[in-house]
Scaffold this active site. Structure first.
Site, PDB file in Angstrom:
ATOM      1  CB  CYS A  84      -0.368  -6.890  -5.140  1.00  0.00           C
ATOM      2  SG  CYS A  84      -0.364  -5.720  -3.782  1.00  0.00           S
ATOM      3  CB  ILE A 141       0.856  -7.029   1.575  1.00  0.00           C
ATOM      4  CG1 ILE A 141       0.528  -8.382   2.213  1.00  0.00           C
ATOM      5  CG2 ILE A 141       2.134  -6.436   2.177  1.00  0.00           C
ATOM      6  CD1 ILE A 141       1.526  -9.475   1.888  1.00  0.00           C
ATOM      7  CG  HIS A 178       0.088 -10.546  -2.226  1.00  0.00           C
ATOM      8  ND1 HIS A 178       1.288 -10.588  -2.906  1.00  0.00           N
ATOM      9  CD2 HIS A 178      -0.076  -9.272  -1.838  1.00  0.00           C
ATOM     10  CE1 HIS A 178       1.821  -9.395  -2.921  1.00  0.00           C
ATOM     11  NE2 HIS A 178       1.015  -8.568  -2.279  1.00  0.00           N
ATOM     12  CD  GLU A 180       1.289 -13.840  -4.373  1.00  0.00           C
ATOM     13  OE1 GLU A 180       0.092 -13.766  -4.681  1.00  0.00           O
ATOM     14  OE2 GLU A 180       1.962 -12.860  -4.035  1.00  0.00           O
TER      15      GLU A 180
HETATM   16  N1  GLN Z   1       1.456  -0.796  -3.130  1.00  0.00           N
HETATM   17  C1  GLN Z   1       2.647  -1.475  -3.567  1.00  0.00           C
HETATM   18  C2  GLN Z   1       3.348  -0.701  -4.676  1.00  0.00           C
HETATM   19  O1  GLN Z   1       2.931   0.330  -5.027  1.00  0.00           O
HETATM   20  C3  GLN Z   1       2.315  -2.883  -4.045  1.00  0.00           C
HETATM   21  C4  GLN Z   1       2.216  -3.775  -2.859  1.00  0.00           C
HETATM   22  C5  GLN Z   1       2.274  -5.235  -3.184  1.00  0.00           C
HETATM   23  O2  GLN Z   1       2.483  -5.668  -4.312  1.00  0.00           O
HETATM   24  N2  GLN Z   1       2.149  -6.018  -2.146  1.00  0.00           N
HETATM   25  O3  GLN Z   1       4.329  -1.086  -5.211  1.00  0.00           O
END
Ligand code: GLN
Length: 200
Positions: A84, A141, A178, A180
């Site tokens: 992410c 997310i 994610h 985890e």
């Molecule tokens: N889009 C988020 C960011 O730019 C990252 C989201 C995440 O790690 N769940 O920081």
């Protein structure tokens, strides 16, 4: 075998928990370090860069000098799992939102869209088939996506909604979701096995 989880902000504790579960299942002895300084990265045989807030993590990586240490370890082909926000950080560049994150590490020559699936309320879960790993329930997310790959050696491992969400280059794996946050250890086991192959 020492695995350093970048522990400056974000979901590092969750990575440590699932990594412990994966090491137990594989019967591997592993020293898991929650890394907050570049000294903590010394002699790491694997690195995890977690999800969280990419601007904050990126800024703290620079302030601590951990950014340069990660680049040095990547040159030695040390396995890296970036998830992410972590995926954003190891990319080269991205959309305007992404440019606010500051200069990225550029370990993978690709471009990302920082909030490719919308805002927090557009978060979702989806079963994905990840090449070489198998089926996982992926939790997205405020997830990014890869919009352009500028290196023919970067392999696409999974796509969803026509967007690239998992890639690999040598020992570096980048995921938009994610791994985890579920009980499934498949991805962490895959990562551990890549370290194991390199260490022995
Ligand atoms: N889009 C988020 C960011 O730019 C990252 C989201 C995440 O790690 N769940 O920081």
């Amino acid at each position: 075998m020492k695995i350093a989880i970048i522990a400056l902000q974000g979901a590092f504790t969750e990575h440590a928990d699932i990594l412990k579960k994966a090491t137990a299942e594989l019967n591997i002895n592993c020293n898991i370090v929650l890394a907050k300084s570049k000294q903590d990265l010394q002699n790491a045989s694997g690195i995890i860069i977690p999800g969280g807030e990419s601007t904050t993590i990126n800024k703290l990586l620079k302030e601590t000098g951990m950014d340069e240490k990660i680049k040095e370890l990547a040159k030695q082909n040390i396995p890296i799992l970036a998830t992410c926000a972590g995926m954003i950080i190891i990319s080269n560049t991205g959309d305007t939102q992404c440019k606010k994150t500051g200069k990225l590490l550029g370990l993978l020559n690709m471009e990302v869209n920082r909030n490719a699936f919308g805002t927090q309320k557009d978060s979702f879960e989806k079963e994905l088939e990840i090449k070489g790993i198998g089926k996982v329930n992926a939790v997205f997310i405020r997830a990014p996506a890869i919009t352009k790959i500028n290196d023919s050696t970067i392999e696409i491992l999974a796509k969803t909604n026509n967007k690239i969400v998992a890639v690999k280059k040598n020992n570096i794996i980048a995921l938009a979701f994610h791994p985890e946050l579920t009980e499934d250890t498949k991805i962490h086991k895959y990562f551990l096995e890549s370290i194991h192959r390199k260490v022995i």
